[in-house]
Enzyme design. Sequence first.
Site, PDB file in Angstrom:
ATOM      1  N   ASP A  85     -10.319  -9.317   8.010  1.00 46.58           N
ATOM      2  CA  ASP A  85     -11.765  -9.211   7.754  1.00 46.58           C
ATOM      3  C   ASP A  85     -12.402 -10.595   7.736  1.00 46.58           C
ATOM      4  O   ASP A  85     -13.502 -10.792   8.250  1.00 46.58           O
ATOM      5  CB  ASP A  85     -12.027  -8.518   6.414  1.00 46.58           C
ATOM      6  CG  ASP A  85     -12.189  -7.016   6.584  1.00 46.58           C
ATOM      7  OD1 ASP A  85     -11.719  -6.494   7.619  1.00 46.58           O
ATOM      8  OD2 ASP A  85     -12.776  -6.365   5.702  1.00 46.58           O
ATOM      9  N   ASP A 131      -2.548 -18.058   1.109  1.00 46.05           N
ATOM     10  CA  ASP A 131      -3.757 -18.665   0.512  1.00 46.05           C
ATOM     11  C   ASP A 131      -4.220 -19.851   1.347  1.00 46.05           C
ATOM     12  O   ASP A 131      -5.412 -20.034   1.606  1.00 46.05           O
ATOM     13  CB  ASP A 131      -3.513 -19.058  -0.951  1.00 46.05           C
ATOM     14  CG  ASP A 131      -2.200 -19.785  -1.175  1.00 46.05           C
ATOM     15  OD1 ASP A 131      -1.331 -19.746  -0.281  1.00 46.05           O
ATOM     16  OD2 ASP A 131      -2.032 -20.390  -2.244  1.00 46.05           O
ATOM     17  N   LYS A 186       3.853 -15.274   1.311  1.00 43.92           N
ATOM     18  CA  LYS A 186       3.819 -16.128   0.116  1.00 43.92           C
ATOM     19  C   LYS A 186       5.256 -16.283  -0.360  1.00 43.92           C
ATOM     20  O   LYS A 186       5.640 -15.785  -1.422  1.00 43.92           O
ATOM     21  CB  LYS A 186       2.920 -15.509  -0.963  1.00 43.92           C
ATOM     22  CG  LYS A 186       1.477 -15.600  -0.585  1.00 43.92           C
ATOM     23  CD  LYS A 186       0.510 -16.356  -1.445  1.00 43.92           C
ATOM     24  CE  LYS A 186       0.833 -16.821  -2.785  1.00 43.92           C
ATOM     25  NZ  LYS A 186       0.126 -18.106  -3.083  1.00 43.92           N
ATOM     26  N   ASP A 240      -4.924  -7.300   5.730  1.00 43.46           N
ATOM     27  CA  ASP A 240      -6.178  -6.612   5.425  1.00 43.46           C
ATOM     28  C   ASP A 240      -7.262  -7.646   5.116  1.00 43.46           C
ATOM     29  O   ASP A 240      -8.377  -7.611   5.665  1.00 43.46           O
ATOM     30  CB  ASP A 240      -5.921  -5.700   4.206  1.00 43.46           C
ATOM     31  CG  ASP A 240      -7.010  -4.671   4.009  1.00 43.46           C
ATOM     32  OD1 ASP A 240      -7.978  -4.672   4.786  1.00 43.46           O
ATOM     33  OD2 ASP A 240      -6.905  -3.881   3.057  1.00 43.46           O
ATOM     34  N   TYR A 261       0.822  -1.213   0.000  1.00 39.73           N
ATOM     35  CA  TYR A 261       0.000   0.000   0.000  1.00 39.73           C
ATOM     36  C   TYR A 261       0.858   1.266   0.000  1.00 39.73           C
ATOM     37  O   TYR A 261       0.368   2.356  -0.255  1.00 39.73           O
ATOM     38  CB  TYR A 261      -0.951   0.029   1.210  1.00 39.73           C
ATOM     39  CG  TYR A 261      -2.004  -1.064   1.192  1.00 39.73           C
ATOM     40  CD1 TYR A 261      -2.300  -1.766   0.033  1.00 39.73           C
ATOM     41  CD2 TYR A 261      -2.710  -1.398   2.334  1.00 39.73           C
ATOM     42  CE1 TYR A 261      -3.250  -2.765   0.010  1.00 39.73           C
ATOM     43  CE2 TYR A 261      -3.675  -2.397   2.321  1.00 39.73           C
ATOM     44  CZ  TYR A 261      -3.935  -3.081   1.150  1.00 39.73           C
ATOM     45  OH  TYR A 261      -4.879  -4.064   1.138  1.00 39.73           O
TER      46      TYR A 261
END
Length: 370
Positions: free
Chosen positions: A255, A227, A194, A251, A143
């Site tokens: 959630d 993942d 990852k 992020d 970001y």
Amino acid sequence: MSETKKLLVLPGDGIGPEVMREVAKVVQWLQAARGLKLDIAEELVGGASLAKHGVPIRDEVIALAKEADAVLFGSVGDPAWAHVGFDRRPEVAILRLRSELELFANLRPAKVFDALIDASTLKPDVVRGLDIMIVRETVGGIYFGEPRGIETLPDGSRRGVNTEVYTTGEIERVARVAFDLARVRRNRVTSIEKCNVMESGLLWKEVVTDLRQRVYPDVELTHMLADNCAMQLVRNPLQFDVLVTGNLFGDLLSDLAAMLTGSLGMLPSATLGAEQADGKRHALYEPIHGSAPDIAGKGIANPLAQILSFAMLLRYSFDREADAVLIETAVSNVLASGLRTADIMSEGMARVGTSVMGDAVVKELGKLAG
Ligand code: NAD
């Protein structure tokens, strides 16, 4: 005698001031019954500050936040200001606080209260007893990484670029927060990246592994690809204690984890900065929900996420674990007694408004302490 702590309260917009009023009742009870000593300042932020001062947050308020031992934040966002540019929106208040206080570690607990087990979309057996903590890095990663932007290529097509970038220092400081938390919880950290396809992930894994060997050999560490972690969170979330990850994966996964509990109005959060020379850390506590303009002013908002955010503040910034546990137990007992705000209402329960829910928590605190 306990020392007086400086608390900055920023209720903000929409339901922010409504749910903050219920925290004030809890604060008053703790001051009277538990010897809590606070020096409290309250300021406008968001749309409320734009209306009075023309800016989403004043420099004076940023300065107060830096001086405070902790900041209790409500929520910002007001449709009345939807027409102004991005740099003047109410939401700038929280973004500025996060960046100026360098709040790099976001802590989001996802805890399922027994009384609310049916609020989750997952089967009760999958989430019963769930109590996990996601630690997300919030000031680095893709970001903020450079280069970034959208460019036009010689053939006239366009290219959008963002860059995932982490330094050893950035990884280590957020991993330390996760290991420290694990030590006072169930002593397990899962580090998520990852590394199979990203060099930044490979470095993340190396730094976390090295830190554990050097400083936290007593804490169990496992690594998981992001993942797979998304899958594991819905398949068997009870396997986790503390999860630590970068900004982008955090992020998404936080959630996802929040929704394991099924109720936005119940979820607190904390964002912590680096430890300073005097041993103090900047810290801001807020519910994960927003200003909920659709229900603002109706007296029906659930105040429990804001009250539980204050419990986190007592635990992590004021070193008052016993008071934090007292509040969490009171909330759990009130839910077990059948009281529900509209957002968590289910058949056979008693529907109450914001203020009655706050009063019930305070009454339960009295019973627990008495
Ligand atoms: P929201 O969290 O405000 O609301 C989503 C839905 O959940 C709404 O239907 C709302 O009524 C309900 N809800 C939320 N909190 C509740 C509570 N305590 N009790 C009962 N119901 C509750 O998210 P949104 O609608 O996407 O955003 C509204 C505004 O809030 C926007 O301006 C957004 O930018 C802002 N926002 C601010 C923060 C923050 O201050 N950190 C966080 C998220 C959103």
